[in-house]
Every structure is written in C-alpha cells, then in structure tokens.
Design an enzyme around this catalytic site. Structure first.
Site, PDB file in Angstrom:
ATOM      1  N   LYS A  32       0.855  -1.192   0.000  1.00 28.54           N
ATOM      2  CA  LYS A  32       0.000   0.000   0.000  1.00 28.54           C
ATOM      3  C   LYS A  32       0.885   1.233   0.000  1.00 28.54           C
ATOM      4  O   LYS A  32       1.737   1.389   0.879  1.00 28.54           O
ATOM      5  CB  LYS A  32      -0.903   0.003   1.234  1.00 28.54           C
ATOM      6  CG  LYS A  32      -1.790   1.235   1.319  1.00 28.54           C
ATOM      7  CD  LYS A  32      -2.840   1.084   2.409  1.00 28.54           C
ATOM      8  CE  LYS A  32      -2.409   1.530   3.764  1.00 28.54           C
ATOM      9  NZ  LYS A  32      -2.202   2.987   3.908  1.00 28.54           N
ATOM     10  N   ASP A  59      -3.301   4.397  -1.898  1.00 24.70           N
ATOM     11  CA  ASP A  59      -4.202   4.898  -0.843  1.00 24.70           C
ATOM     12  C   ASP A  59      -4.109   6.417  -0.775  1.00 24.70           C
ATOM     13  O   ASP A  59      -3.441   6.970   0.089  1.00 24.70           O
ATOM     14  CB  ASP A  59      -3.750   4.241   0.474  1.00 24.70           C
ATOM     15  CG  ASP A  59      -4.565   4.669   1.671  1.00 24.70           C
ATOM     16  OD1 ASP A  59      -5.687   5.170   1.496  1.00 24.70           O
ATOM     17  OD2 ASP A  59      -4.069   4.483   2.805  1.00 24.70           O
ATOM     18  N   LYS A  61      -7.038   8.439  -1.021  1.00 23.54           N
ATOM     19  CA  LYS A  61      -8.276   8.951  -0.393  1.00 23.54           C
ATOM     20  C   LYS A  61      -8.771  10.256  -1.023  1.00 23.54           C
ATOM     21  O   LYS A  61      -8.904  11.275  -0.342  1.00 23.54           O
ATOM     22  CB  LYS A  61      -8.068   9.153   1.107  1.00 23.54           C
ATOM     23  CG  LYS A  61      -7.720   7.879   1.875  1.00 23.54           C
ATOM     24  CD  LYS A  61      -7.753   8.123   3.379  1.00 23.54           C
ATOM     25  CE  LYS A  61      -7.480   6.883   4.194  1.00 23.54           C
ATOM     26  NZ  LYS A  61      -6.074   6.416   4.165  1.00 23.54           N
ATOM     27  N   ASP A  64     -13.220  15.479  -3.637  1.00 18.65           N
ATOM     28  CA  ASP A  64     -13.306  16.827  -4.200  1.00 18.65           C
ATOM     29  C   ASP A  64     -14.553  16.868  -5.068  1.00 18.65           C
ATOM     30  O   ASP A  64     -15.325  15.906  -5.081  1.00 18.65           O
ATOM     31  CB  ASP A  64     -12.021  17.141  -5.003  1.00 18.65           C
ATOM     32  CG  ASP A  64     -11.718  18.634  -5.062  1.00 18.65           C
ATOM     33  OD1 ASP A  64     -12.664  19.424  -5.246  1.00 18.65           O
ATOM     34  OD2 ASP A  64     -10.534  19.011  -4.936  1.00 18.65           O
ATOM     35  N   PRO A  66     -16.933  16.425  -8.280  1.00 18.39           N
ATOM     36  CA  PRO A  66     -16.881  15.306  -9.233  1.00 18.39           C
ATOM     37  C   PRO A  66     -15.955  15.551 -10.414  1.00 18.39           C
ATOM     38  O   PRO A  66     -15.172  14.658 -10.785  1.00 18.39           O
ATOM     39  CB  PRO A  66     -18.339  15.168  -9.693  1.00 18.39           C
ATOM     40  CG  PRO A  66     -19.134  15.651  -8.522  1.00 18.39           C
ATOM     41  CD  PRO A  66     -18.329  16.776  -7.930  1.00 18.39           C
ATOM     42  N   ASN A  67     -15.984  16.740 -10.976  1.00 19.23           N
ATOM     43  CA  ASN A  67     -15.162  17.008 -12.155  1.00 19.23           C
ATOM     44  C   ASN A  67     -13.669  16.867 -11.843  1.00 19.23           C
ATOM     45  O   ASN A  67     -12.899  16.317 -12.642  1.00 19.23           O
ATOM     46  CB  ASN A  67     -15.474  18.424 -12.661  1.00 19.23           C
ATOM     47  CG  ASN A  67     -14.874  18.681 -14.014  1.00 19.23           C
ATOM     48  OD1 ASN A  67     -15.114  17.928 -14.956  1.00 19.23           O
ATOM     49  ND2 ASN A  67     -14.066  19.730 -14.103  1.00 19.23           N
ATOM     50  N   THR A  68     -13.275  17.333 -10.679  1.00 27.85           N
ATOM     51  CA  THR A  68     -11.864  17.271 -10.289  1.00 27.85           C
ATOM     52  C   THR A  68     -11.439  15.832 -10.009  1.00 27.85           C
ATOM     53  O   THR A  68     -10.340  15.407 -10.396  1.00 27.85           O
ATOM     54  CB  THR A  68     -11.639  18.162  -9.043  1.00 27.85           C
ATOM     55  OG1 THR A  68     -12.000  19.493  -9.401  1.00 27.85           O
ATOM     56  CG2 THR A  68     -10.200  18.132  -8.573  1.00 27.85           C
ATOM     57  N   THR A 120     -11.438   5.659  10.889  1.00 32.30           N
ATOM     58  CA  THR A 120     -11.505   5.052  12.223  1.00 32.30           C
ATOM     59  C   THR A 120     -10.985   6.003  13.299  1.00 32.30           C
ATOM     60  O   THR A 120     -11.211   5.782  14.483  1.00 32.30           O
ATOM     61  CB  THR A 120     -10.696   3.744  12.274  1.00 32.30           C
ATOM     62  OG1 THR A 120      -9.452   3.969  11.627  1.00 32.30           O
ATOM     63  CG2 THR A 120     -11.421   2.612  11.596  1.00 32.30           C
ATOM     64  N   ARG A 182      -3.409  -7.131  13.905  1.00 27.94           N
ATOM     65  CA  ARG A 182      -2.221  -7.350  14.736  1.00 27.94           C
ATOM     66  C   ARG A 182      -2.055  -8.844  15.011  1.00 27.94           C
ATOM     67  O   ARG A 182      -3.050  -9.555  15.128  1.00 27.94           O
ATOM     68  CB  ARG A 182      -2.372  -6.631  16.084  1.00 27.94           C
ATOM     69  CG  ARG A 182      -2.342  -5.106  15.983  1.00 27.94           C
ATOM     70  CD  ARG A 182      -0.956  -4.626  15.614  1.00 27.94           C
ATOM     71  NE  ARG A 182      -0.849  -3.181  15.458  1.00 27.94           N
ATOM     72  CZ  ARG A 182      -0.959  -2.539  14.295  1.00 27.94           C
ATOM     73  NH1 ARG A 182      -1.227  -3.192  13.190  1.00 27.94           N
ATOM     74  NH2 ARG A 182      -0.804  -1.233  14.242  1.00 27.94           N
ATOM     75  N   ARG A 212       3.042  -1.672  10.588  1.00 25.72           N
ATOM     76  CA  ARG A 212       4.129  -1.835  11.561  1.00 25.72           C
ATOM     77  C   ARG A 212       4.404  -3.257  12.022  1.00 25.72           C
ATOM     78  O   ARG A 212       5.585  -3.585  12.240  1.00 25.72           O
ATOM     79  CB  ARG A 212       3.879  -0.884  12.741  1.00 25.72           C
ATOM     80  CG  ARG A 212       4.060   0.567  12.332  1.00 25.72           C
ATOM     81  CD  ARG A 212       3.385   1.530  13.267  1.00 25.72           C
ATOM     82  NE  ARG A 212       1.935   1.442  13.173  1.00 25.72           N
ATOM     83  CZ  ARG A 212       1.091   2.181  13.886  1.00 25.72           C
ATOM     84  NH1 ARG A 212       1.563   3.046  14.761  1.00 25.72           N
ATOM     85  NH2 ARG A 212      -0.207   2.050  13.727  1.00 25.72           N
TER      86      ARG A 212
HETATM   87  O1  C5P Z   1       0.955   0.037  11.052  1.00 27.86           O
HETATM   88  P1  C5P Z   1      -0.476  -0.341  10.903  1.00 27.86           P
HETATM   89  O2  C5P Z   1      -0.732  -1.819  10.706  1.00 27.86           O
HETATM   90  O3  C5P Z   1      -1.363   0.254  11.979  1.00 27.86           O
HETATM   91  O4  C5P Z   1      -0.887   0.349   9.515  1.00 27.86           O
HETATM   92  C1  C5P Z   1      -2.208   0.351   9.060  1.00 27.86           C
HETATM   93  C2  C5P Z   1      -2.297   1.111   7.777  1.00 27.86           C
HETATM   94  O5  C5P Z   1      -3.673   1.211   7.397  1.00 27.86           O
HETATM   95  C3  C5P Z   1      -1.789   2.548   7.854  1.00 27.86           C
HETATM   96  O6  C5P Z   1      -1.252   2.874   6.565  1.00 27.86           O
HETATM   97  C4  C5P Z   1      -3.044   3.363   8.120  1.00 27.86           C
HETATM   98  O7  C5P Z   1      -2.967   4.677   7.627  1.00 27.86           O
HETATM   99  C5  C5P Z   1      -4.084   2.562   7.349  1.00 27.86           C
HETATM  100  N1  C5P Z   1      -5.456   2.728   7.797  1.00 27.86           N
HETATM  101  C6  C5P Z   1      -5.856   2.434   9.092  1.00 27.86           C
HETATM  102  N2  C5P Z   1      -7.161   2.589   9.456  1.00 27.86           N
HETATM  103  C7  C5P Z   1      -8.051   3.047   8.565  1.00 27.86           C
HETATM  104  C8  C5P Z   1      -7.667   3.357   7.271  1.00 27.86           C
HETATM  105  C9  C5P Z   1      -6.342   3.190   6.916  1.00 27.86           C
HETATM  106  O8  C5P Z   1      -5.056   2.007   9.904  1.00 27.86           O
HETATM  107  N3  C5P Z   1      -9.324   3.150   8.909  1.00 27.86           N
END
Ligand code: C5P
Length: 236
Positions: A32, A59, A61, A64, A66-68, A120, A182, A212
């Site tokens: 990503k 990623d 995100k 803006d 719609p046209n842009t 989130t 995790r 991470r």
């Molecule tokens: O390091 P970690 O596993 O927390 O990374 C999660 C990735 O997913 C990061 O790039 C974070 O910006 C992205 N992300 C997230 N929660 C979201 C949307 C994206 O953790 N709701």
C-alpha cells in the site's frame, strides 16, 4: 481477486522503501502506497514499484468535486495500480465520476475502486458534534458502503469486524479491505480495535492491511509469511 495481505509502506522516501522491498528477493507482496510516500516521491515511485512486479493499493483517499476527481482518476489511471480509493463522504456523484475517470476508451477498467467510509480516527462525539451526523457510527459506515456500492465501486476500507455486515448488505463480491490487524500478543500501536489475521479471515475480509507488525519486525519477510499463513490458512 484472491485474498491476500497488503503491507502498508508508511515510509518517507524512495531509499527506505527500496531497501525494505529488496529484502523480499523474488517474492512480490501486495503493498500500500499512501500520501506520505506519494507526495514525497510523486507518481514515479508507483511506476518503479509496479515495474518491480509488486501489486499496488494506492491509498490517496480522494475527495473533491466530481469534475476534479474524474480528472484526477484519469491522471492516475495510466499508473495501472490494482486498487485505488476515495472518500465515500464525497457522495455518489463524485464516486460515479471517479469510476468514469478510471474507465478506459473501450469501457474496461483495470483498477478496482474502493471507498473509505468513515475514518476510524473519528469518534462518535466528533461524528455528531462536528460532522453533524446524528446516527451511530456503525449505521453511518454501512450506509456509506451502500452508497459506494450503488455508485459502482468495488468495495470499501473497513474494520474486519464490519466485514460480515458489509458483505451481508452489499454482497460477498464487494471487497472489504481491512486495516487494524495485529498478531496475537503483538504491539497494538495506536490502533484501538484490533483483529488477528486468522480472525479477519474468519470474518470474511478480502484483504488485510498490515503496516508496523511487518515493517517494524526484526525479520519483515518472516512476519509477512506468518501473516499470510494465518490469513490464508492452507491457501498461502
Ligand atoms: O501500522 P499499521 O498496521 O497500523 O498500519 C495500518 C495502515 O492502514 C496505515 O497505513 C493506516 O494509515 C491505514 N489505515 C488504518 N485505518 C483506517 C484506514 C487506513 O489504519 N481506517
């Protein structure tokens, strides 16, 4: 598209990313690329990672008028990434314009388009008092996912815990790409609601995004292999 683990390359520059990717040898994981790397290095970093054979979720995100957004997606289309995203908050007309921008002259579309529902990092309190959305977070997320589906998108970014209800409402083929994952017993970092790769799989996530726990591991390749084995089970 087959289920897989996507490694979040939350790194500041080309040098750090390339030395990280070099560790994978002939293996070509999903990665990503987010705003940090894209704004530092520009589209060439995407081309280079794609040339090296990695699958890419870009990623950025977008949100803006719609046209842009249509124009931005038209500019991004030649990069040929596998998945790209936008904010469902931009509403249906913007999402339809994004689909148009990604569609080629023959009516085909190489890149899957998914929507962020509600970040989130947004609290219920901020949702109500600042964004003036007077509904529970979960309802708002589901409604945004349905808007995305209605606009022709391919899926959403959501918590693994939301995958079952989103698949129930939007169909099993509607992709759920889920961060907040995790290893059992691992560090949570700043993620609040976390799920293991195995649990995310049981909940029906199509892709898990892990940063991470893989990028910060002493042996990132082993951590990625462990994530795949847990998420894909016998299909890794
Ligand atoms: O390091 P970690 O596993 O927390 O990374 C999660 C990735 O997913 C990061 O790039 C974070 O910006 C992205 N992300 C997230 N929660 C979201 C949307 C994206 O953790 N709701």
């Amino acid at each position: 598209m087959a289920k897989d683990v996507i490694i979040a390359l939350d790194m500041p520059n080309r040098a750090s990313v390339m030395s990280f990717l070099d560790r994978f040898g002939g293996e070509k994981p999903w990665v990503k690329i987010g705003m940090e790397l894209f704004y530092a290095e520009g589209p060439e970093i995407v081309r280079e990672i794609k040339r090296r054979g990695f699958h890419i979720f870009l990623d950025l995100k977008l949100c803006d008028i719609p046209n842009t957004v249509r124009g931005a997606m038209r500019s991004l289309r030649p990069l040929g990434v596998d998945i790209i995203n936008l904010h469902a908050f931009g509403a249906a007309e913007m999402m339809r314009a994004a689909v148009e921008g990604l569609t080629d002259e023959d009516g085909g579309r190489e890149t899957k388009l998914i929507a962020v529902t509600i970040l989130t990092s947004t609290s219920e309190e901020a949702l109500r008092r600042e964004m003036l959305i007077d509904r529970p977070m979960a309802d708002a997320c589901i409604a945004y996912a349905e808007n995305a589906k209605g606009a022709g998108l391919d899926g959403v970014v959501c918590s693994p815990l939301e995958s079952p209800v989103i698949h129930g409402r939007c169909g099993e083929g509607f992709l759920t790409v889920t961060p907040g994952v995790r290893f059992a017993g691992g560090e949570r970092g700043d993620q609040v609601r976390v799920t293991t790769p195995e649990k995310a799989s049981a909940l029906g996530s199509d892709y898990i995004v892990m940063g991470r726990p893989i990028t910060g591991a002493a042996d990132p390749v082993a951590a990625w292999e462990r994530a795949r084995a847990e998420f894909l089970g016998g299909n890794a």
